[in-house]
Design an enzyme around this catalytic site. Structure first.
Site, short mmCIF file in Angstrom:
data_model
loop_
_atom_site.label_atom_id
_atom_site.label_comp_id
_atom_site.label_asym_id
_atom_site.label_seq_id
_atom_site.Cartn_x
_atom_site.Cartn_y
_atom_site.Cartn_z
N GLU A 112 0.84 -1.20 0.00
CA GLU A 112 0.00 0.00 0.00
C GLU A 112 0.88 1.25 0.00
OE1 GLU A 112 -2.82 -0.32 3.23
OE2 GLU A 112 -3.60 -2.22 2.46
N HIS A 149 -7.87 1.50 1.79
CA HIS A 149 -7.76 1.08 3.20
C HIS A 149 -8.51 2.04 4.13
CE1 HIS A 149 -5.08 -1.40 6.10
NE2 HIS A 149 -6.24 -1.11 6.66
P1 NAI Z 1 -10.77 -10.40 15.45
O1 NAI Z 1 -9.48 -10.85 16.04
O2 NAI Z 1 -11.86 -9.96 16.34
O3 NAI Z 1 -11.36 -11.60 14.52
C1 NAI Z 1 -10.58 -12.37 13.66
C2 NAI Z 1 -11.22 -13.75 13.58
O4 NAI Z 1 -10.53 -14.51 12.57
C3 NAI Z 1 -11.11 -14.53 14.87
O5 NAI Z 1 -12.37 -15.02 15.24
C4 NAI Z 1 -10.13 -15.66 14.54
O6 NAI Z 1 -10.38 -16.86 15.26
C5 NAI Z 1 -10.40 -15.85 13.06
N1 NAI Z 1 -9.32 -16.52 12.34
C6 NAI Z 1 -7.98 -16.42 12.54
N2 NAI Z 1 -7.34 -17.21 11.65
C7 NAI Z 1 -8.27 -17.78 10.86
C8 NAI Z 1 -8.23 -18.69 9.78
N3 NAI Z 1 -7.06 -19.16 9.31
N4 NAI Z 1 -9.39 -19.08 9.22
C9 NAI Z 1 -10.58 -18.63 9.70
N5 NAI Z 1 -10.69 -17.77 10.73
C10 NAI Z 1 -9.55 -17.35 11.30
O7 NAI Z 1 -10.38 -9.28 14.38
P2 NAI Z 1 -11.33 -8.14 13.80
O8 NAI Z 1 -11.28 -6.95 14.66
O9 NAI Z 1 -12.63 -8.73 13.43
O10 NAI Z 1 -10.49 -7.75 12.46
C11 NAI Z 1 -10.42 -8.64 11.36
C12 NAI Z 1 -9.46 -8.10 10.32
O11 NAI Z 1 -9.88 -6.82 9.86
C13 NAI Z 1 -8.02 -7.89 10.81
O12 NAI Z 1 -7.15 -8.39 9.81
C14 NAI Z 1 -7.86 -6.40 10.89
O13 NAI Z 1 -6.52 -6.01 10.65
C15 NAI Z 1 -8.76 -5.95 9.76
N6 NAI Z 1 -9.22 -4.56 9.87
C16 NAI Z 1 -9.26 -3.79 8.72
C17 NAI Z 1 -9.69 -2.49 8.76
C18 NAI Z 1 -9.75 -1.67 7.49
O14 NAI Z 1 -9.65 -0.45 7.57
N7 NAI Z 1 -9.94 -2.28 6.35
C19 NAI Z 1 -10.06 -1.86 10.03
C20 NAI Z 1 -10.10 -2.76 11.16
C21 NAI Z 1 -9.65 -4.06 11.06
#
Ligand code: NAI
Length: 410
Positions: free
Chosen positions: A270, A293
């Site tokens: 990015e 993003h």
């Molecule tokens: P979180 O930690 O609450 O949830 C992530 C989930 O993914 C967990 O339930 C975990 O068990 C699951 N997981 C981990 N590895 C996995 C796999 N191999 N297969 C299936 N499930 C798996 O995280 P949250 O807050 O929901 O964020 C998710 C993503 O969104 C992160 O990568 C974060 O960096 C990204 N994000 C992006 C933003 C943006 O501006 N686009 C803003 C905020 C977050």
């Protein structure tokens, strides 16, 4: 706020907030007795070394580097708040080994991401990105072929954590059938249904949306094989991390008509700033929404970040809670009326607790509550002891060779 039965430790403590942190943080910290100085920009290392000497709490966003020199200069520094998601800008280990916990706000923008995903699901189903671009260019292309309602369609959520589960709740309100896959067992919201494997989800979903963290397991998780398992004409959305999807495979599937559209917010590489250009094989493809993003970028998320980090800082300063810290063992001890609380961070070597307990018992003091959490480097101890002896106890604890920080709260 946390110490109804005890005085505010934060009264008169100094906080330095840099980089235009949302006013919600300033207000909350002031309400809790801090003296707050807010600056709009970041500071250089030398400027920060000078400024940090006089403060107990430092608040930054992504542009301020908190180096070992800054930590060293912050003789009075008790905690650092990162009013953002990432914490790479802080030398977390140097902070930890100086007994300084660092806090961030990983979940303040959950809802913002979830709302954007729902908007994009509808935009993809109706090809709204393309229609808008055409009309802007002076073309009137009224079509219904390939445009669908989302009602009754299935949405497959990969990663059912904070964001994924919120997406599931919102999607049901649109009448979608929601399935999800997660490596951990998650409680389904509403009528959301878990899938036993990623392959099962990919085969069933009309829309696949990714909400996993960046891990070795999720690195390049969606490639040619996974896309081949998806329904013909399905859509892929990624607002998680850029490393999760193999972009050439996605571009090929879109060009070949295997997938009917995609929405991408995050990329393997990015641009660093808003003035840098952006290159991707996805540029110019039809029914592909590309955003820079911004999934979590809303006014509400900024306000929530300000408040969430400020709450964590106050809870640490006033009560010793390290809940939400990214570099300290987590402890959230209940308050015990009529006690005197001492916090101690120490190097995690055998015998420290024995030495501390001996200090307390040698002084004839009673320990009324004791919570210890450790990681491989440090131990963090919260002790509630009898009022009369606490200063003496903490002075003796601070003189142990294993001591990193000792602080009497009240
Ligand atoms: P979180 O930690 O609450 O949830 C992530 C989930 O993914 C967990 O339930 C975990 O068990 C699951 N997981 C981990 N590895 C996995 C796999 N191999 N297969 C299936 N499930 C798996 O995280 P949250 O807050 O929901 O964020 C998710 C993503 O969104 C992160 O990568 C974060 O960096 C990204 N994000 C992006 C933003 C943006 O501006 N686009 C803003 C905020 C977050």
């Amino acid at each position: 706020m946390t110490t109804e039965t005890h005085p505010h430790t934060s009264d008169g403590m100094k906080v330095l907030l840099l980089e235009n942190i949302h006013s919600s943080a300033h207000e909350f910290l002031e309400e809790n007795g801090f003296e707050v100085e807010s600056l709009t920009g970041a500071l250089t290392e030398a400027e920060l070394c000078e400024k940090v000497r006089g403060v107990q709490v430092l608040g930054i966003r992504s542009k301020t580097l908190v180096t070992p020199r800054v930590i060293e200069a912050g003789k009075n520094l008790l905690a650092v708040g990162c009013f953002c998601i990432g914490t790479n800008q802080v030398d977390l280990r140097a902070a930890k080994l100086s007994g300084v916990p660092v806090f961030n706000a990983p979940f303040s923008n959950t809802r913002s991401v979830a709302e954007m995903i729902l908007a994009e699901v509808v935009m993809l189903a109706r090809q709204l990105g393309d229609r808008s671009r055409e009309v802007h260019a002076g073309r009137w292309r009224k079509v219904s072929a390939g445009c669908f309602e989302v009602r009754g369609k299935s949405l497959g959520i990969v990663g059912y954590g904070h964001i994924g589960s919120q997406v599931g709740v919102l999607a049901e309100a649109f009448g979608m059938r929601v399935i999800f896959y997660d490596i951990a067992t998650r409680l389904p919201m509403g009528n959301n249904r878990p899938c036993g494997s990623l392959a099962e989800l990919l085969a069933q979903a009309d829309f696949v949306t990714l909400h996993v963290p960046a891990t070795t397991q999720t690195h390049r998780m969606i490639g040619p094989e996974e896309i081949a398992r998806m329904k013909k004409g399905a859509y892929l959305l990624n607002a998680s991390r850029g490393t999760v999807v193999q972009i050439p495979a996605l571009a090929a599937a879109l060009k070949g008509g295997r997938l009917a559209g995609a929405a991408v917010d995050v990329y393997p590489e990015e641009p660093e700033t808003n003035s840098d250009g952006f290159e991707s094989e996805l540029r110019g493809l039809s029914n592909v929404i590309l955003t820079p993003h911004i999934g979590g970028s809303t006014v509400e998320a900024q306000a929530a970040i300000g408040r969430e980090v400020a709450i964590s800082l106050v809870k640490y300063i006033d009560a010793g809670s390290t809940a939400g810290s990214v570099n300290f063992p987590e402890v959230e001890p209940a308050l015990i009326p009529g006690t005197h609380r001492v916090l101690n961070a120490h190097r995690n070597v055998p015998g420290v607790l024995r030495d501390i307990n001996r200090i307390v018992s040698d002084m004839g003091a009673n320990i009324l509550g004791q919570v210890l959490a450790t990681d491989s480097d440090i131990g963090y101890l919260v002790m509630d002891i009898e009022r009369e002896v606490s200063e003496a106890v903490s002075t003796a604890m601070a003189s142990l060779p294993t001591n990193l920080r000792t602080r009497v709260l009240y």
